[in-house]
Scaffold this motif. Structure first.
Motif, PDB file in Angstrom:
ATOM      1  N   ILE A 211      98.399  41.664 -15.538  1.00 38.55           N
ATOM      2  CA  ILE A 211      99.689  41.303 -14.942  1.00 38.55           C
ATOM      3  C   ILE A 211     100.638  42.490 -15.071  1.00 38.55           C
ATOM      4  O   ILE A 211     100.963  42.926 -16.180  1.00 38.55           O
ATOM      5  CB  ILE A 211     100.299  40.068 -15.632  1.00 38.55           C
ATOM      6  CG1 ILE A 211      99.424  38.836 -15.389  1.00 38.55           C
ATOM      7  CG2 ILE A 211     101.717  39.814 -15.126  1.00 38.55           C
ATOM      8  CD1 ILE A 211      99.896  37.598 -16.125  1.00 38.55           C
ATOM      9  N   ALA A 212     101.072  43.014 -13.933  1.00 38.25           N
ATOM     10  CA  ALA A 212     102.038  44.120 -13.940  1.00 38.25           C
ATOM     11  C   ALA A 212     103.449  43.543 -14.084  1.00 38.25           C
ATOM     12  O   ALA A 212     103.754  42.469 -13.563  1.00 38.25           O
ATOM     13  CB  ALA A 212     101.925  44.926 -12.652  1.00 38.25           C
ATOM     14  N   PHE A 213     104.307  44.269 -14.780  1.00 35.85           N
ATOM     15  CA  PHE A 213     105.692  43.828 -14.948  1.00 35.85           C
ATOM     16  C   PHE A 213     106.593  45.044 -15.056  1.00 35.85           C
ATOM     17  O   PHE A 213     106.155  46.143 -15.420  1.00 35.85           O
ATOM     18  CB  PHE A 213     105.843  42.930 -16.185  1.00 35.85           C
ATOM     19  CG  PHE A 213     105.533  43.609 -17.485  1.00 35.85           C
ATOM     20  CD1 PHE A 213     106.547  44.137 -18.273  1.00 35.85           C
ATOM     21  CD2 PHE A 213     104.221  43.737 -17.925  1.00 35.85           C
ATOM     22  CE1 PHE A 213     106.270  44.771 -19.464  1.00 35.85           C
ATOM     23  CE2 PHE A 213     103.933  44.367 -19.126  1.00 35.85           C
ATOM     24  CZ  PHE A 213     104.954  44.884 -19.895  1.00 35.85           C
ATOM     25  N   ALA A 214     107.862  44.839 -14.721  1.00 34.83           N
ATOM     26  CA  ALA A 214     108.811  45.948 -14.701  1.00 34.83           C
ATOM     27  C   ALA A 214     109.442  46.194 -16.064  1.00 34.83           C
ATOM     28  O   ALA A 214     109.688  47.343 -16.425  1.00 34.83           O
ATOM     29  CB  ALA A 214     109.903  45.676 -13.667  1.00 34.83           C
ATOM     30  N   ASP A 215     109.729  45.128 -16.809  1.00 31.23           N
ATOM     31  CA  ASP A 215     110.441  45.315 -18.076  1.00 31.23           C
ATOM     32  C   ASP A 215     110.338  44.040 -18.904  1.00 31.23           C
ATOM     33  O   ASP A 215     109.947  42.979 -18.408  1.00 31.23           O
ATOM     34  CB  ASP A 215     111.917  45.639 -17.802  1.00 31.23           C
ATOM     35  CG  ASP A 215     112.580  46.393 -18.956  1.00 31.23           C
ATOM     36  OD1 ASP A 215     111.936  46.558 -20.019  1.00 31.23           O
ATOM     37  OD2 ASP A 215     113.731  46.817 -18.791  1.00 31.23           O
ATOM     38  N   VAL A 216     110.687  44.181 -20.183  1.00 35.95           N
ATOM     39  CA  VAL A 216     110.847  43.036 -21.077  1.00 35.95           C
ATOM     40  C   VAL A 216     112.312  43.013 -21.497  1.00 35.95           C
ATOM     41  O   VAL A 216     112.814  43.993 -22.071  1.00 35.95           O
ATOM     42  CB  VAL A 216     109.949  43.141 -22.318  1.00 35.95           C
ATOM     43  CG1 VAL A 216     110.103  41.879 -23.189  1.00 35.95           C
ATOM     44  CG2 VAL A 216     108.496  43.348 -21.930  1.00 35.95           C
ATOM     45  N   LEU A 217     113.009  41.925 -21.186  1.00 36.75           N
ATOM     46  CA  LEU A 217     114.442  41.834 -21.447  1.00 36.75           C
ATOM     47  C   LEU A 217     114.732  40.762 -22.492  1.00 36.75           C
ATOM     48  O   LEU A 217     114.012  39.761 -22.591  1.00 36.75           O
ATOM     49  CB  LEU A 217     115.201  41.496 -20.161  1.00 36.75           C
ATOM     50  CG  LEU A 217     115.089  42.506 -19.021  1.00 36.75           C
ATOM     51  CD1 LEU A 217     115.870  42.018 -17.806  1.00 36.75           C
ATOM     52  CD2 LEU A 217     115.597  43.876 -19.455  1.00 36.75           C
ATOM     53  N   VAL A 218     115.792  40.982 -23.228  1.00 34.02           N
ATOM     54  CA  VAL A 218     116.293  39.997 -24.185  1.00 34.02           C
ATOM     55  C   VAL A 218     117.552  39.387 -23.590  1.00 34.02           C
ATOM     56  O   VAL A 218     118.522  40.100 -23.298  1.00 34.02           O
ATOM     57  CB  VAL A 218     116.610  40.638 -25.545  1.00 34.02           C
ATOM     58  CG1 VAL A 218     117.162  39.587 -26.513  1.00 34.02           C
ATOM     59  CG2 VAL A 218     115.364  41.296 -26.125  1.00 34.02           C
ATOM     60  N   GLU A 219     117.514  38.077 -23.389  1.00 33.17           N
ATOM     61  CA  GLU A 219     118.647  37.355 -22.821  1.00 33.17           C
ATOM     62  C   GLU A 219     119.452  36.727 -23.961  1.00 33.17           C
ATOM     63  O   GLU A 219     118.916  35.955 -24.752  1.00 33.17           O
ATOM     64  CB  GLU A 219     118.147  36.273 -21.860  1.00 33.17           C
ATOM     65  CG  GLU A 219     119.235  35.621 -21.047  1.00 33.17           C
ATOM     66  CD  GLU A 219     118.653  34.745 -19.953  1.00 33.17           C
ATOM     67  OE1 GLU A 219     118.781  35.124 -18.774  1.00 33.17           O
ATOM     68  OE2 GLU A 219     118.056  33.703 -20.280  1.00 33.17           O
ATOM     69  N   ALA A 230     111.587  31.353 -23.060  1.00 37.89           N
ATOM     70  CA  ALA A 230     110.911  32.531 -22.525  1.00 37.89           C
ATOM     71  C   ALA A 230     110.491  32.204 -21.103  1.00 37.89           C
ATOM     72  O   ALA A 230     110.108  31.067 -20.804  1.00 37.89           O
ATOM     73  CB  ALA A 230     109.700  32.903 -23.370  1.00 37.89           C
ATOM     74  N   TYR A 231     110.577  33.190 -20.216  1.00 37.44           N
ATOM     75  CA  TYR A 231     110.148  32.947 -18.839  1.00 37.44           C
ATOM     76  C   TYR A 231     109.892  34.277 -18.142  1.00 37.44           C
ATOM     77  O   TYR A 231     110.328  35.336 -18.603  1.00 37.44           O
ATOM     78  CB  TYR A 231     111.188  32.127 -18.069  1.00 37.44           C
ATOM     79  CG  TYR A 231     112.561  32.757 -17.933  1.00 37.44           C
ATOM     80  CD1 TYR A 231     112.893  33.519 -16.808  1.00 37.44           C
ATOM     81  CD2 TYR A 231     113.534  32.583 -18.916  1.00 37.44           C
ATOM     82  CE1 TYR A 231     114.147  34.083 -16.661  1.00 37.44           C
ATOM     83  CE2 TYR A 231     114.790  33.145 -18.788  1.00 37.44           C
ATOM     84  CZ  TYR A 231     115.091  33.898 -17.661  1.00 37.44           C
ATOM     85  OH  TYR A 231     116.344  34.469 -17.538  1.00 37.44           O
ATOM     86  N   GLU A 263     103.709  31.570 -20.445  1.00 35.71           N
ATOM     87  CA  GLU A 263     104.448  31.903 -19.230  1.00 35.71           C
ATOM     88  C   GLU A 263     103.603  32.745 -18.289  1.00 35.71           C
ATOM     89  O   GLU A 263     103.728  32.631 -17.062  1.00 35.71           O
ATOM     90  CB  GLU A 263     105.743  32.639 -19.590  1.00 35.71           C
ATOM     91  CG  GLU A 263     106.715  31.819 -20.425  1.00 35.71           C
ATOM     92  CD  GLU A 263     107.088  30.503 -19.770  1.00 35.71           C
ATOM     93  OE1 GLU A 263     107.198  30.462 -18.527  1.00 35.71           O
ATOM     94  OE2 GLU A 263     107.253  29.506 -20.498  1.00 35.71           O
ATOM     95  N   ALA A 264     102.720  33.582 -18.848  1.00 35.66           N
ATOM     96  CA  ALA A 264     101.826  34.382 -18.001  1.00 35.66           C
ATOM     97  C   ALA A 264     100.898  33.484 -17.202  1.00 35.66           C
ATOM     98  O   ALA A 264     100.448  33.855 -16.107  1.00 35.66           O
ATOM     99  CB  ALA A 264     101.023  35.349 -18.862  1.00 35.66           C
ATOM    100  N   ALA A 346      96.854  30.151 -21.675  1.00 34.48           N
ATOM    101  CA  ALA A 346      97.325  30.876 -22.862  1.00 34.48           C
ATOM    102  C   ALA A 346      96.291  30.834 -23.983  1.00 34.48           C
ATOM    103  O   ALA A 346      96.080  31.835 -24.693  1.00 34.48           O
ATOM    104  CB  ALA A 346      98.647  30.279 -23.342  1.00 34.48           C
ATOM    105  N   LEU A 347      95.626  29.703 -24.156  1.00 35.10           N
ATOM    106  CA  LEU A 347      94.598  29.599 -25.192  1.00 35.10           C
ATOM    107  C   LEU A 347      93.408  30.509 -24.882  1.00 35.10           C
ATOM    108  O   LEU A 347      92.847  31.131 -25.794  1.00 35.10           O
ATOM    109  CB  LEU A 347      94.140  28.147 -25.321  1.00 35.10           C
ATOM    110  CG  LEU A 347      95.173  27.190 -25.934  1.00 35.10           C
ATOM    111  CD1 LEU A 347      94.726  25.746 -25.779  1.00 35.10           C
ATOM    112  CD2 LEU A 347      95.407  27.524 -27.402  1.00 35.10           C
TER     113      LEU A 347
END
Length: 397
Positions: A211-219, A230-231, A263-264, A346-347
């Motif tokens: 899974i490609a993603f742009a960033d990991v953010l903290v809200e 988490a989402y 979430e993935a 997830a498992l």
């Protein structure tokens, strides 16, 4: 095996949810009563008041008709509406919107502020709660104005307005999820997750999941709520992993990874069929609205004198109410199955059922989830299976 809640915790959760369940049971009847009030009692005085106020404002700000910039906008609105009266229409829509907001405000304050504070779930101060409420009201007012100008304006000008409006809006719906990372920033600050072991391990987990993603953010939701969350937001190049600061505070690294893995599981869900169906349903809904507006004009409902008379606006709310009442249980049933599949994903991805169970138990405790809500509540529209069911499924054969 460790129980989800102690008896004391379970008693508090039941006390917390009882008012919510009562509201859920009576809310459809309250909503119908409010809609009936708007349709048959307040429709005429609101419309007359909107006309009177629009006339006074038109006289007071008549100079805008000749000002270099504003005259262009006002002429465009005149052409869209096709005749005088768009100002009264906008005010009528705002009257309806504000009336509903004010009417529900005591209930909203109790459930969103008082009850949340009573059970330790809210970090709002009176000022921050009021500010977020004002932002929500402002966005609602913008939506009301957009609805009047977009739907009623086009309906008054074009014979097949529902197709002209529906096709581009349906197209926007298909790609709108790419904007998801920016919507929540209206309410909460987001910052990149600092470099370190957790960020590295999330990257490794997503590499295994391909899974490609742009960033990991903290809200930073702790200014308003004490819930963990988490989402994934966005699609393709805008896909972002969002972790709230409460999650990072309450969960271990392994538990955070388990939450991200769940979430993935939603990333690779077959979405296009649902999106295309939703887009087609939107066009069908607009066609149904067109038929309803034409019937209203023919029958002279609520004093209407022509097609797409703004006085039919509350009637559209009635239509939306019944559509949502029937569609929500169905969509929620599909959502619960997607959540079960995300748990299974997830498992498989983490291969660590013990940690995944600990994550679910801790989330249930922090978020005060009712482990066994009434069956009618589930069927009415719960988007997730009961947490007791999800926990029991972790080690199920």
């Amino acid at each position: 095996m460790e129980p989800i809640f102690t008896p004391e915790q379970l008693a508090e959760i039941k006390a917390y949810y009882l008012p919510h369940y009562i509201r859920s049971a009576v809310n459809p009847f309250v909503s119908l009563g409010v809609l009936a009030l708007l349709l048959w009692v307040l429709n005429r005085p609101f419309y007359q008041g909107a006309q009177a106020l629009a006339s006074r404002l038109g006289q007071r700000f008549a100079f805008l008709r000749t000002a270099p910039v504003s005259r262009v906008l006002l002429r465009a609105l005149d052409r869209l509406w096709g005749e005088p009266g768009w100002g009264a229409a906008l005010l009528f829509a705002l009257f309806l919107d504000v009336f509903s907001k004010v009417l529900y405000a005591p209930s909203d304050v109790y459930f969103d502020y008082v009850l949340e504070h009573r059970h330790g779930m809210s970090a709002y101060t009176p000022l921050t709660y009021a500010w977020d409420t004002l932002k929500s009201w402002g966005l609602s007012a913008v939506a009301a104005v957009t609805l009047v100008l977009g739907l009623y304006g086009l309906a008054r000008r074009l014979p097949r307005w529902w197709l002209v409006l529906g096709v581009p809006v349906a197209g926007l719906m298909l790609v709108s999820s790419a904007l998801d990372p920016y919507r929540s920033q209206v309410y909460f600050e987001q910052t990149p997750l600092e470099a370190g072991p957790l960020r590295t391990r999330i990257g490794e987990l997503m590499a295994r999941a391909d899974i490609a993603f742009a960033d990991v953010l903290v809200e930073k939701t702790s200014v308003a709520s004490k819930r963990v969350q988490a989402y994934f937001a966005g699609q393709g190049p805008t896909r972002t992993i969002v972790l709230n600061d409460v999650l990072l505070k309450e969960f271990t690294e392994e538990e955070v990874l388990a939450a991200v893995a769940h979430e993935a599981g939603h990333v690779n869900e077959p979405k296009w069929a649902g999106r295309i169906a939703a887009a087609l349903c939107l066009i069908a809904l607009l066609f149904l609205i067109d038929r309803l507006l034409r019937r209203s004009a023919t029958r002279g409902w609520f004093g209407t004198t022509r097609f797409a008379d703004i006085r039919t606006l509350p009637l559209l709310s009635v239509l939306f109410f019944f559509l949502m009442l029937t569609a929500k249980p169905v969509s929620a049933a599909f959502s619960r199955e997607r959540e079960r599949e995300a748990d299974r994903y997830a498992l498989r991805l983490t291969g660590d059922p013990a940690t995944f169970r600990r994550m679910l138990v801790k989330a249930a405790r922090v978020n005060k989830m009712d482990p066994e809500p009434p069956r009618w509540v589930i069927l009415k529209g719960m988007s997730h299976p009961p947490v007791s069911e999800r926990i029991a499924a972790v080690f199920a054969p």
